[in-house]
Each structure stands twice: as C-alpha cells, then as structure tokens.
Design an enzyme around this catalytic site. Structure first.
Site, PDB file in Angstrom:
ATOM      1  N   ARG A  20       0.831  -1.217   0.000  1.00 17.23           N
ATOM      2  CA  ARG A  20       0.000   0.000   0.000  1.00 17.23           C
ATOM      3  C   ARG A  20       0.860   1.260   0.000  1.00 17.23           C
ATOM      4  O   ARG A  20       0.522   2.257  -0.637  1.00 17.23           O
ATOM      5  CB  ARG A  20      -0.959   0.023   1.189  1.00 17.23           C
ATOM      6  CG  ARG A  20      -2.082  -0.968   1.065  1.00 17.23           C
ATOM      7  CD  ARG A  20      -3.009  -0.595  -0.109  1.00 17.23           C
ATOM      8  NE  ARG A  20      -3.885  -1.706  -0.397  1.00 17.23           N
ATOM      9  CZ  ARG A  20      -3.873  -2.407  -1.528  1.00 17.23           C
ATOM     10  NH1 ARG A  20      -3.060  -2.100  -2.493  1.00 17.23           N
ATOM     11  NH2 ARG A  20      -4.689  -3.406  -1.702  1.00 17.23           N
ATOM     12  N   SER A  67      14.997  14.443   3.687  1.00 22.32           N
ATOM     13  CA  SER A  67      15.964  13.476   4.189  1.00 22.32           C
ATOM     14  C   SER A  67      15.280  12.275   4.815  1.00 22.32           C
ATOM     15  O   SER A  67      14.288  12.411   5.527  1.00 22.32           O
ATOM     16  CB  SER A  67      16.863  14.138   5.240  1.00 22.32           C
ATOM     17  OG  SER A  67      17.735  13.190   5.809  1.00 22.32           O
ATOM     18  N   GLU A 104       2.082   1.644  -3.430  1.00 25.86           N
ATOM     19  CA  GLU A 104       0.974   2.148  -4.234  1.00 25.86           C
ATOM     20  C   GLU A 104       0.743   3.642  -3.979  1.00 25.86           C
ATOM     21  O   GLU A 104       0.518   4.413  -4.913  1.00 25.86           O
ATOM     22  CB  GLU A 104      -0.295   1.356  -3.896  1.00 25.86           C
ATOM     23  CG  GLU A 104      -1.513   1.781  -4.675  1.00 25.86           C
ATOM     24  CD  GLU A 104      -2.752   1.003  -4.279  1.00 25.86           C
ATOM     25  OE1 GLU A 104      -3.526   0.671  -5.179  1.00 25.86           O
ATOM     26  OE2 GLU A 104      -2.940   0.739  -3.069  1.00 25.86           O
TER      27      GLU A 104
END
Length: 151
Positions: free
Chosen positions: A92, A118, A95
């Site tokens: 996920r 960072s 995604e």
C-alpha cells in the site's frame, strides 16, 4: 514463476519471538530503551543499528542474551530489495507513492524549492485516530529538507 518472499533475518526472528513471549509492545520497548518505537522496530528488522547501550537495554527488556548486542550494532543493508513488495500492508505504501509520489514532490518543491526530504535526518510517528466509521492510521513524517546543490 517463482514467488520471491522477503527474508526475515534470524536475529529478527529471535527478537520478535522474545517480544511475543514477553508480551510487550513496541511502545513498551520505547520506554525501556529510551528511543522511539518506530526506530526500535527498525533495529529489530535490521534497518537501523543500535549503540552498545541501546542494544543492551533492548536485549534486557526482551530477556535475551547480551551476545546478540554486537549484531544489533552492525550497519545493516537497508531496504526490501529490488522487488515490488507483495505484503499487502507494505505494498500500500508502494501504491501510495505510485499514485501520489509526483504530486507530493510537486507540492513540496512549491513550498521548499528543488530538493528532497531526508530519510536520514528523519522521524516517523504512528498514531491511532479513533473514528466511528473505523479507526484510522495517522503517520507523521518529518524529514529535514535538503536542497539540491549547484556547482
């Protein structure tokens, strides 16, 4: 086609088994070690390295032998490897970056300029938001902005 499964290091398996046997949460370990629960989980999954003192506190809290401290202090090879993650939870996030990565980059660059956030000077907090429609996961990422250098 051979299914590629992320390997869990042996030390991680030992640490997680001890965590389960002691019935402690990452939040409990945060109190014992004096470091954030997400960072402690990163040490356990060998994505971060601990000082001798941090390793000792963690091992003591888990009831494990001090001999593991050296391995917890070694610099890890970070990341999941060159594969698309197949674990649904981890996928996920992959995604999310596929869908929102470019928009997020554009918004950050609007606000800060050309650069990156960072992942070294970085914190990550996890909060639970109660909601009548179903509890929500709230992630708070804070990373130092690093502008690209001109030379």
């Amino acid at each position: 086609m051979k299914k590629i499964i992320m390997e869990i290091p042996e030390i991680t398996q030992k640490l997680l088994a001890a965590k389960k046997a002691k019935n402690v949460s990452f939040a409990d370990l945060e109190k014992a070690v004096g470091r954030d629960e997400v960072w402690i989980a990163a040490v356990i999954y060998r994505q971060a390295s601990a000082s001798d003192e941090e390793a000792s506190k963690l091992l003591l809290a888990l009831g494990l032998d001090e001999e593991l401290a050296q391995e917890l202090g070694e610099y890890p090879v970070k990341g999941l490897g060159p594969i698309v993650p197949t674990d649904p939870f981890i996928y996920r996030f992959y995604e999310i970056m596929q869908v929102y990565g470019m928009p997020l980059k554009a918004v950050i660059q609007d606000k800060f300029g050309d650069g990156i956030m960072s992942a070294i000077d970085f914190t990550l907090d996890v909060e639970k938001e109660e909601d009548p429609k179903g509890d929500r996961v709230k992630l708070i990422m804070s990373g130092k902005f690093l502008p690209y250098k001109k030379w």
